[in-house]
Each structure stands twice: as C-alpha cells, then as structure tokens.
Design a protein around this motif. Sequence first.
Motif, PDB file in Angstrom:
ATOM      1  N   LEU A  29       4.476  12.847  -4.238  1.00  0.00           N
ATOM      2  CA  LEU A  29       4.746  11.604  -3.497  1.00  0.00           C
ATOM      3  C   LEU A  29       5.021  10.448  -4.466  1.00  0.00           C
ATOM      4  N   PHE A  30       4.102  10.245  -5.409  1.00  0.00           N
ATOM      5  CA  PHE A  30       4.238   9.109  -6.319  1.00  0.00           C
ATOM      6  C   PHE A  30       5.406   9.311  -7.284  1.00  0.00           C
TER       7      PHE A  30
ATOM      8  N   ALA B  84       8.602   8.651  -5.330  1.00  0.00           N
ATOM      9  CA  ALA B  84       8.750   7.228  -5.004  1.00  0.00           C
ATOM     10  C   ALA B  84       9.199   6.466  -6.256  1.00  0.00           C
ATOM     11  N   THR B  85       8.652   6.855  -7.407  1.00  0.00           N
ATOM     12  CA  THR B  85       9.004   6.170  -8.660  1.00  0.00           C
ATOM     13  C   THR B  85      10.470   6.434  -9.012  1.00  0.00           C
TER      14      THR B  85
ATOM     15  N   PRO C 216       5.590   0.689  -4.252  1.00  0.00           N
ATOM     16  CA  PRO C 216       4.933   0.736  -2.929  1.00  0.00           C
ATOM     17  C   PRO C 216       5.930   0.769  -1.771  1.00  0.00           C
TER      18      PRO C 216
ATOM     19  N   LEU D 280       7.428   4.113  -1.368  1.00  0.00           N
ATOM     20  CA  LEU D 280       6.474   5.138  -0.901  1.00  0.00           C
ATOM     21  C   LEU D 280       6.684   5.494   0.569  1.00  0.00           C
TER      22      LEU D 280
END
Length: 387
Positions: free
Chosen positions: A167-168, A171-172, A190, A193
């Motif tokens: 997930l992270f 998102a990055t 954020p 995300l």
Amino acid sequence: MPSDRFLGGLDPISPLPAVRRFQTLELVLNLLGIASVSVGTLPELPHVVRLLAAVVTGLVATFFLLAYAARLWWVPQWRRFQTLSPAKARWKWFASPVGLVDLLAVVPAFAALSGGAHLGAESAAVFVLLWVLKLASRSSGVLLIWRVVRNERSSLGAAAALFLVVLFASATVAHWLEADLQPERFGSIPSALWWAVVTLSTTGYGDVVPLTPLGRLLGGVLMLTGIVVMALLAGILATGFAEEMRRREFMRVWGLVSRVPFFATLNGVAIAQIVGHLRSGSYPAGATLFHRGEAGDAMYFLVTGSVEVRLEGRVRLLHAGDHFGEMALLDRQPRSAEVVTVTPCTVLILNVADFYQLAAQYPALMAVIEAEAQRRHQLDGETNPGG
Ligand code: CMP
C-alpha cells in the motif's frame, strides 16, 4: 437462597436445561428488543404501533436490567467463580467482556427511566447498537471468528504487513508519477493512499485514476497484487476455521467416547486415535438412521437415548452404551434391520473405511464387536429360522 435451577438459569456456562431455556428467552427478547427499537424509528407508522414498540422496548430493557442485577448478585455461586471471594468473583465477571457488554445493554433501561418513553431516533439507534453487541457476545459464531483470528494472528499479521508494505510503496510511487498531472489527488503520499487502498482492495470506485502510462501500469500491478493478498487472507481464515471446527469436534467426540463403556478398556493414546475417526450426530425422537436392505456405510455407538432395531416382524430396543450397524460391515451384506430413534439420541459414527482400519489396528475391540454380531445373528436366526 435461590434454587439451583434458578442459579443455573443465570449461569451461562452451566449445561442445565433451565440455563438453555433462560438463554433462549434472553435471545428471543434480545431480537424482539432490536426489532421494536428499529420499528419505533419508522416515522410513518400509526401512533398505536409506535406506542406498542415503545412498550416492548421498555419491557426488554427492564428484563435486561433485572437479569444484569441478578447475574451480578449470584456470580459468586457459579461453578467457575466458586474458588474466589464474592467480591472478587463479582469484579471478575463485571470486568469481563461479556459483563461489560451486559452492562452496556442495560444503558437503554436507564435512558428510558430518565428520559421517559419518548426517546429520540438517535437514542433508539444507540439501543439497537448496544443490543446487537449483546447478541454478538452470546453468538457462538462470533466467538468462533474471534478464536480463529486469535489462533491465526501471526499469519494474519504477516498478510496485513504485506498489505501495508504494498500500500505505502504503491502510494509513494504513484505520488512520484502522478503528482505533476494531478496535484490535488496525488500531490502528497497521504492523498495518494486513497487511490492505493481503493485499487489494492480491488474496489475500484474510479473517482481517482492514474493518467501517465507508468501510473496505469502500476495500477494494473496493484490490482493483481490485491487479488493475491485477498486470496492469501481468505486461505488463512478458511484454514483457521477448518482447524478450529476440527478441534471442537475432536473435543466433543472425546467427551462422548468417555461415556461409551465399549471404549473403557482403551488407553489414552488409543482413544485419541479412535476419536480422530469418529464423528458425532444428534437425532430427534422418531428419526430413521437407516433402512433395512440399504448398503452399510457406517456403524454407530449409542451415547445417549434409545433406538429401535426393526427386524422382520420383531423389534429390539438398544440403549446408551450399545452399538449397532456393525453386521452389514462385517458380513458385507445389506442392512439386516431398520433403526429408528425412540428418544432424542446422540451417537458416535464410525464410517466403513475407518471401521476396517481400526479392525486391523485393534483386534481385541473387533473381537467384541464380532462376538456380539454372532450373538445377534443367532438370536435373529432362532426367531426367524426361515429368514
Ligand atoms: P446391520 O445389519 O448393519 O443393520 C441393522 C442392525 O441392527 C444390525 O447391523 C445390528 O447392529 C442390529 N441388530 C440386528 N439384529 C439385532 C438383534 N437381535 N439385537 C440387537 N441388534 C440387532
């Protein structure tokens, strides 16, 4: 001093029939309470129906209040708290998850007492929530899920960690790729995300989509990873459920085997082996377990209750501790009689493949079964010489 039956009626772990009746009453009132509160929130209902719903809600709330007070009073006499001092026993139950949920379920009674019968829709919604919570705390299904999650916590934790890492990371990367084109949606990690969660969980609302070719490629990879992670979670939970159900059945059968004298001569290791081959079954009175002439696929040990063996023109009665259904397996012939329960029965069932396996492993046990089958054959032959 209350009677044992009444005490039992308030002790959730006691197996007395009075307990079951009390628990059933509580369950019915719980459902009735949820229904009456829900109905009471319908604005278009006639006044009289709303009034009736309010009365039912009030009665259910009063019942929960009295049951809570009674439980708290008699907790020291429950079997599992008998070793504690009364104050400690009460505190232990009060602070337990079930005790706290029961306390919350009493809140509507206090609200009704302080606010009168005309409570707003918001308070009503809270009632439903609290009473649903009480229902869940008594539901064996919810307790089963809780146990499975607890047993599988390390595997679930590993899958959740994988989920978070992907997930992270995604998102990055999406933030790097898409921030210039869509600053309001991917301008920060954020905000990216949201897209990552929606994509990884394969929900795909479509409100945020990557526009760059690399961003779309990332989206595709993320969707496929999401399917893999979900499959992993489903697999862990399914295995955990199967394992827990197997463990429960094992414990249940273990308890039943100890009540059948036939197995009394076996040592612990042998019983543990046999328990793995048996399954339990409960039947109401009047249930046909099998018909005469059918192929024999299992033999039965009667743990509680009585059955009728309906031979041609004669009936024999078997009681707790007896076994039946062995002749068709030993002779490899169709069933010689119909077997029907006379009272509610609990049986242990040994299927045909396990029967032959145990016959090879425990010849002494099989000798007892064979001797009884011989005796029955003789008896049946004597009473039916032409048969
Ligand atoms: P089976 O033939 O598999 O199915 C019917 C069962 O009834 C039989 O095995 C025995 O277990 C049981 N049975 C048959 N005859 C008698 C008898 N005389 N007394 C008790 N049980 C019997």
